[in-house]
Design a protein around this motif. Structure first.
Motif, PDB file in Angstrom:
ATOM      1  N   TRP A  84       1.108  -1.185  -0.145  1.00 39.93           N
ATOM      2  CA  TRP A  84      -0.122  -0.208   0.079  1.00 39.93           C
ATOM      3  C   TRP A  84       0.911   1.337   0.004  1.00 39.93           C
ATOM      4  O   TRP A  84       2.192   1.276   0.506  1.00 39.93           O
ATOM      5  N   HIS A  85       0.225   2.375  -0.325  1.00 40.32           N
ATOM      6  CA  HIS A  85       1.202   3.826  -0.265  1.00 40.32           C
ATOM      7  C   HIS A  85       1.085   4.232   0.857  1.00 40.32           C
ATOM      8  O   HIS A  85       0.026   4.123   1.799  1.00 40.32           O
ATOM      9  N   THR A  86       2.007   5.091   1.283  1.00 38.07           N
ATOM     10  CA  THR A  86       1.989   6.005   2.344  1.00 38.07           C
ATOM     11  C   THR A  86       2.120   7.312   2.305  1.00 38.07           C
ATOM     12  O   THR A  86       1.640   8.004   3.223  1.00 38.07           O
ATOM     13  N   CYS A  87       2.479   7.930   0.820  1.00 40.81           N
ATOM     14  CA  CYS A  87       2.466   9.133   0.909  1.00 40.81           C
ATOM     15  C   CYS A  87       2.666   9.585  -0.725  1.00 40.81           C
ATOM     16  O   CYS A  87       2.822   8.390  -1.415  1.00 40.81           O
ATOM     17  N   ALA A  88       2.050  10.711  -1.151  1.00 45.48           N
ATOM     18  CA  ALA A  88       2.047  11.106  -2.685  1.00 45.48           C
ATOM     19  C   ALA A  88       2.021  12.331  -3.035  1.00 45.48           C
ATOM     20  O   ALA A  88       1.711  13.541  -1.787  1.00 45.48           O
ATOM     21  N   ALA A  89       2.380  12.849  -4.102  1.00 42.91           N
ATOM     22  CA  ALA A  89       2.524  14.336  -4.365  1.00 42.91           C
ATOM     23  C   ALA A  89       2.239  14.409  -5.934  1.00 42.91           C
ATOM     24  O   ALA A  89       2.960  13.372  -6.696  1.00 42.91           O
ATOM     25  N   PHE A  90       1.626  15.402  -6.546  1.00 38.03           N
ATOM     26  CA  PHE A  90       1.533  15.588  -7.817  1.00 38.03           C
ATOM     27  C   PHE A  90       2.675  16.656  -8.447  1.00 38.03           C
ATOM     28  O   PHE A  90       2.905  17.610  -7.722  1.00 38.03           O
ATOM     29  N   LEU A  91       3.413  16.460  -9.445  1.00 41.11           N
ATOM     30  CA  LEU A  91       4.404  17.099  -9.967  1.00 41.11           C
ATOM     31  C   LEU A  91       3.918  18.375 -10.310  1.00 41.11           C
ATOM     32  O   LEU A  91       3.105  18.115 -11.088  1.00 41.11           O
ATOM     33  N   PRO A  92       4.645  19.537 -10.326  1.00 44.24           N
ATOM     34  CA  PRO A  92       3.978  20.756 -10.791  1.00 44.24           C
ATOM     35  C   PRO A  92       4.354  20.771 -12.317  1.00 44.24           C
ATOM     36  O   PRO A  92       3.424  21.524 -12.923  1.00 44.24           O
ATOM     37  N   GLN A  93       5.078  19.993 -13.111  1.00 38.84           N
ATOM     38  CA  GLN A  93       5.186  19.591 -14.379  1.00 38.84           C
ATOM     39  C   GLN A  93       3.771  19.140 -15.301  1.00 38.84           C
ATOM     40  O   GLN A  93       3.401  19.704 -16.346  1.00 38.84           O
ATOM     41  N   GLY A  94       2.936  18.666 -14.264  1.00 41.92           N
ATOM     42  CA  GLY A  94       1.687  18.069 -14.695  1.00 41.92           C
ATOM     43  C   GLY A  94       1.888  16.676 -15.459  1.00 41.92           C
ATOM     44  O   GLY A  94       2.672  16.553 -16.207  1.00 41.92           O
ATOM     45  N   GLY A  95       0.871  15.954 -15.287  1.00 43.63           N
ATOM     46  CA  GLY A  95       0.670  14.630 -16.013  1.00 43.63           C
ATOM     47  C   GLY A  95       1.497  13.685 -15.276  1.00 43.63           C
ATOM     48  O   GLY A  95       1.613  12.634 -15.811  1.00 43.63           O
ATOM     49  N   LEU A  96       1.960  13.858 -13.877  1.00 38.89           N
ATOM     50  CA  LEU A  96       2.887  12.884 -13.300  1.00 38.89           C
ATOM     51  C   LEU A  96       2.593  12.600 -11.932  1.00 38.89           C
ATOM     52  O   LEU A  96       2.076  13.933 -11.272  1.00 38.89           O
ATOM     53  N   LEU A  97       2.479  11.793 -11.158  1.00 37.74           N
ATOM     54  CA  LEU A  97       2.123  11.349  -9.977  1.00 37.74           C
ATOM     55  C   LEU A  97       3.349  10.777  -9.374  1.00 37.74           C
ATOM     56  O   LEU A  97       3.645   9.632  -9.836  1.00 37.74           O
ATOM     57  N   VAL A  98       3.797  11.015  -8.046  1.00 38.09           N
ATOM     58  CA  VAL A  98       5.088  10.334  -7.255  1.00 38.09           C
ATOM     59  C   VAL A  98       4.354   9.951  -6.214  1.00 38.09           C
ATOM     60  O   VAL A  98       3.980  10.813  -5.436  1.00 38.09           O
ATOM     61  N   GLY A 156       9.672   1.983   5.193  1.00 38.01           N
ATOM     62  CA  GLY A 156       8.730   2.874   4.302  1.00 38.01           C
ATOM     63  C   GLY A 156       9.173   4.380   4.248  1.00 38.01           C
ATOM     64  O   GLY A 156      10.137   4.856   4.749  1.00 38.01           O
ATOM     65  N   VAL A 157       8.569   4.975   3.117  1.00 43.53           N
ATOM     66  CA  VAL A 157       8.604   6.255   2.739  1.00 43.53           C
ATOM     67  C   VAL A 157       7.489   7.167   3.664  1.00 43.53           C
ATOM     68  O   VAL A 157       6.308   6.676   3.587  1.00 43.53           O
ATOM     69  N   THR A 158       7.917   8.095   4.222  1.00 45.40           N
ATOM     70  CA  THR A 158       7.034   8.930   4.991  1.00 45.40           C
ATOM     71  C   THR A 158       6.492  10.122   4.526  1.00 45.40           C
ATOM     72  O   THR A 158       5.332  10.648   4.637  1.00 45.40           O
ATOM     73  N   SER A 159       7.083  10.963   3.268  1.00 43.77           N
ATOM     74  CA  SER A 159       6.751  11.905   2.812  1.00 43.77           C
ATOM     75  C   SER A 159       7.382  12.075   1.299  1.00 43.77           C
ATOM     76  O   SER A 159       8.442  11.889   1.172  1.00 43.77           O
ATOM     77  N   VAL A 160       6.626  12.728   0.442  1.00 45.23           N
ATOM     78  CA  VAL A 160       7.036  13.039  -0.659  1.00 45.23           C
ATOM     79  C   VAL A 160       6.630  14.850  -0.773  1.00 45.23           C
ATOM     80  O   VAL A 160       5.490  15.012  -0.616  1.00 45.23           O
ATOM     81  N   THR A 161       7.561  15.452  -1.457  1.00 45.23           N
ATOM     82  CA  THR A 161       7.201  16.840  -1.760  1.00 45.23           C
ATOM     83  C   THR A 161       8.198  17.642  -2.724  1.00 45.23           C
ATOM     84  O   THR A 161       9.244  17.015  -3.199  1.00 45.23           O
ATOM     85  N   CYS A 162       7.560  18.568  -3.598  1.00 54.37           N
ATOM     86  CA  CYS A 162       8.337  19.340  -4.490  1.00 54.37           C
ATOM     87  C   CYS A 162       8.602  20.462  -4.257  1.00 54.37           C
ATOM     88  O   CYS A 162       7.795  21.238  -3.486  1.00 54.37           O
ATOM     89  N   HIS A 163       9.723  21.173  -4.445  1.00 53.82           N
ATOM     90  CA  HIS A 163      10.322  22.384  -4.339  1.00 53.82           C
ATOM     91  C   HIS A 163      11.325  22.741  -5.206  1.00 53.82           C
ATOM     92  O   HIS A 163      12.335  22.300  -5.419  1.00 53.82           O
ATOM     93  N   ARG A 164      11.124  23.980  -6.043  1.00 56.18           N
ATOM     94  CA  ARG A 164      12.088  24.462  -6.885  1.00 56.18           C
ATOM     95  C   ARG A 164      12.549  23.435  -8.289  1.00 56.18           C
ATOM     96  O   ARG A 164      13.820  23.450  -8.358  1.00 56.18           O
TER      97      ARG A 164
END
Length: 680
Positions: free
Chosen positions: A56-70, A140-148
């Motif tokens: 199961w997944h633990t965290c997720a974020a949509f990339l600002p570029q669009g069309g991609l989910l990590v 496990g992975v606890t968080s995913v975030t995008c910055h610059r």
């Protein structure tokens, strides 16, 4: 269940809900809500997580570029999925049929959910575009975030990682370990002043760690390891809420004025053991800024920029991959990129027989405090005991020499010539177990391989230098090594490098180490350990080899390289044309020496004296002495800059219990060749 913000949409009214279900299927639901109205749910996508025990997944974020989910999963993997803002044939579900503002009851809410999920088969089940399996271990992975433009992930392995998107593949740039003992990292926060805050649990405390100052900003004794928590801070107060034994606990604290003022921020927590100058960076409106990299006993390396007017050293990046002290640094002679910055390969090595390789990209950034930005890409790493870590029942065996340290590094120059048509770069290392080792690096595949070694010295090797002899008769890669017995050995490593390049090409990057053989020449330069070594080519094509020792002496010899017929190493002959020694040049260990010109030498010692020497007809004579303020000097690095009038100004950087930069011009002294002695 997990929530993720949609880029470009208001977070107070629209969010994405990710749901992990049976057999690794993950659903993406868009949830829109308004005050007084029922949520509006729309199925947007279906994804298949890789097989693992806890799927199961633990965290997720949509990339600002669009069309991609990590997203990150319970196995510690990072996954990249395609996503689209149009749901296609998915059913839209709402319980507001007539636009009224009535709240939804339990029955209507369940009907909304069933209606939304009943048509999920109309959407394709997407597989990952890119998978970094087990990147954060099994916890496990606890968080995913995008910055610059970069992706940051955290995990319960005590590390956070910086990644970038290359095409449709995730690429790890760097791994960071904030502090010792902080194993449970939960989240990253980017403060408005440019600081990166690491939130996590250290033992039974919730901590907020500042990567800029390398200290705990806040510490809350909460029992540690809470899965449901929330933290908020402002200039006036901070609050931390968590669930413990079914109770909701709240910690609130008003901000207090700090009674501590930092007069001068430290670069490292312990002694600086090595320093190298990367080069200059031109910034409009500023003088040329010099970028340095330092290594320390605190197991980190620091990339910093030095402002001459303010005399401030501003850290740009901190490298924390080493598990023991950093004792040596080496730079590959690479070209800059675009004329606006630097692109350099950095090798760092030290305790526990560990070598790390990075690609440093330094460019001007007028908007930042340092006016220079540095991007670090981790290329490769190597440890001699890697095979030991993979052995079963290793606790029943005796580990051979577990404390091998790399004392010095030197990049072999000129390995991309016609004789070696290969992208491999080679690195020589002086080792505490009495060996001289040569490594090969293939940057494209991120491989660092041990290719050759020799235990000729039979004692700790302190220094190593490499140089290229290129003449009409051919090219020779030469190596100079010095040990604790005061002997300086000279090797021809041309054939081992060529054989290693051929073996690596045939074996696809795997090989057994070759034997370097015996040195061509050994010179007894000192009575005890050699702490500093430098080689410089003269205009006549000869080589000046300068060394400093524990007994405070300086030794200089002039070498001539003669090439015999053929390409064999036996065709290389070294002759000592001149030898000059100064027995009591300093009152303590000579830990830094540089040949500035054929007639000028610069030496630095633990006695805190920087001395300029003239090499003339009568030997070495002191021209000037400058006292510097860095105790326990560890290393010296020098460079020259041509001023407006054409005069050369020499700069030197010294490290130890601190860092200091000095500059000066050399006096105009005519070169007086020494009388030749009998060749040895």
């Amino acid at each position: 269940l997990g929530w993720a913000l949609r880029p470009g949409l208001p977070p107070d009214s629209t969010a994405a809900l990710l749901v992990s279900g049976p057999e690794g299927e993950m659903l993406w639901l868009d949830v829109a809500h308004r005050p007084g109205q029922a949520p509006w749910v729309r199925l947007m996508g279906r994804y298949l997580l890789p097989p693992c025990k806890q799927r199961w997944h633990t965290c997720a974020a949509f990339l600002p570029q669009g069309g991609l989910l990590v997203c990150g999963d319970r196995r510690g993997s990072l996954l990249l999925f395609p996503c689209s803002s149009s749901p296609g044939q998915a059913a839209e579900s709402t319980s507001i049929a007539d636009g009224s503002a009535s709240l939804v009851g339990e029955d209507s809410g369940s009907k909304s959910e069933l209606s939304c999920l009943s048509h999920k088969s109309a959407l394709p089940l997407e597989t990952p575009l890119s998978v970094l399996f087990g990147l954060h271990g099994k916890t496990g992975v606890t968080s995913v975030t995008c910055h610059r433009g970069y992706i940051y992930s955290t995990g319960r392995d005590g590390c956070y990682r910086q990644l970038r998107l290359r095409g449709q593949q995730l690429e790890v740039l760097q791994k960071h370990r904030p502090c010792k003992g902080l194993q449970w990292i939960e989240e990253l926060r980017f403060s408005p002043d440019g600081d990166l805050l690491v939130l996590g649990f250290h033992a039974d405390n919730f901590v907020v760690w500042s990567t800029r100052t390398s200290e705990n900003i806040h510490c809350v004794p909460c029992g540690g390891g809470h899965r449901s928590w929330s933290y908020s801070s402002s200039p006036s107060a901070e609050a931390f809420a968590f669930i413990k034994c079914g109770d909701v606990m709240l910690y609130h604290c008003e901000a207090e004025p700090s009674e501590q003022q930092v007069l001068l921020a430290s670069l490292h927590g312990r002694e600086i053991t090595c320093v190298r100058r990367l080069g200059p960076v031109e910034v409009p409106g500023h003088t040329t800024l010099n970028v340095f990299v330092t290594g320390s006993e605190d197991t980190t390396a620091c990339v910093l920029v030095l402002h001459e007017h303010s005399r401030a050293a501003v850290p740009l990046a901190r490298l924390s991959d080493h598990i023991s002290s950093v004792r040596a640094l080496a730079l590959a002679d690479d070209q800059g990129f675009g004329g606006e910055g630097l692109s350099t390969l950095l090798f760092s090595a030290g305790g526990r027989a560990q070598i790390e390789c990075y690609r440093l990209l330094c460019a001007r950034d007028p908007a930042s405090e340092s006016t220079v930005a540095c991007q670090v890409i981790h290329v490769a790493s190597h440890r001699l005991d890697e095979h030991w870590e993979r052995k079963k029942n290793r606790h029943k065996l005796v580990k051979m020499d577990p404390e091998t340290r790399y004392m010095s590094l030197s990049v072999v120059p000129g390995t991309s010539t016609k004789q070696l048509p290969t992208p491999w770069k080679f690195l020589a290392a002086a080792c505490s177990d009495g060996s001289v080792r040569v490594f090969g690096l293939l940057e494209a595949s991120r491989k660092l391989v041990l290719v050759a070694e020799s235990f000729h010295h039979q004692r700790c090797v302190l220094k190593v230098e490499t140089f290229l002899h290129a003449r009409a008769g051919g090219e020779r890669h030469l190596l100079c090594s010095a040990a604790t017995d005061g002997n300086v050995a000279f090797w021809d490593i041309t054939s081992p490098i060529a054989d290693a390049a051929d073996a690596l090409h045939r074996a696809e990057g795997e090989m057994q180490p070759l034997d370097l053989g015996a040195p061509l020449l050994t010179v007894t330069a000192h009575s005890c350990g050699v702490n500093s070594l430098h080689v410089r080519e003269t205009p006549e094509g000869r080589y000046l080899v300068a060394s400093g020792s524990d007994d405070g002496s300086i030794h200089v010899c002039l070498l001539e390289v003669a090439l015999g017929e053929g390409e064999a190493a036996a065709g290389t002959c070294l002759r000592v044309l001149e030898r000059v020694a100064r027995p009591c040049a300093h009152a303590a260990h000579v830990t830094g020496i540089r040949v500035l010109r054929p007639d000028l030498l610069l030496s630095a010692s633990v006695d805190q004296r920087l001395t300029l020497w003239h090499r003339g007809r009568g030997g070495l004579g002191a021209l000037s002495t400058t006292f510097f303020h860095v105790p326990d000097l560890a290393e010296l690095d020098c460079w020259e800059v041509a001023e407006a009038g054409g005069e050369l100004r020499y700069y030197s950087v010294l490290c130890g219990q601190g860092l200091e930069v000095l500059s000066g011009t050399a006096p105009a002294i005519p070169l007086e060749p020494l009388p030749r002695e009998a060749p040895q």
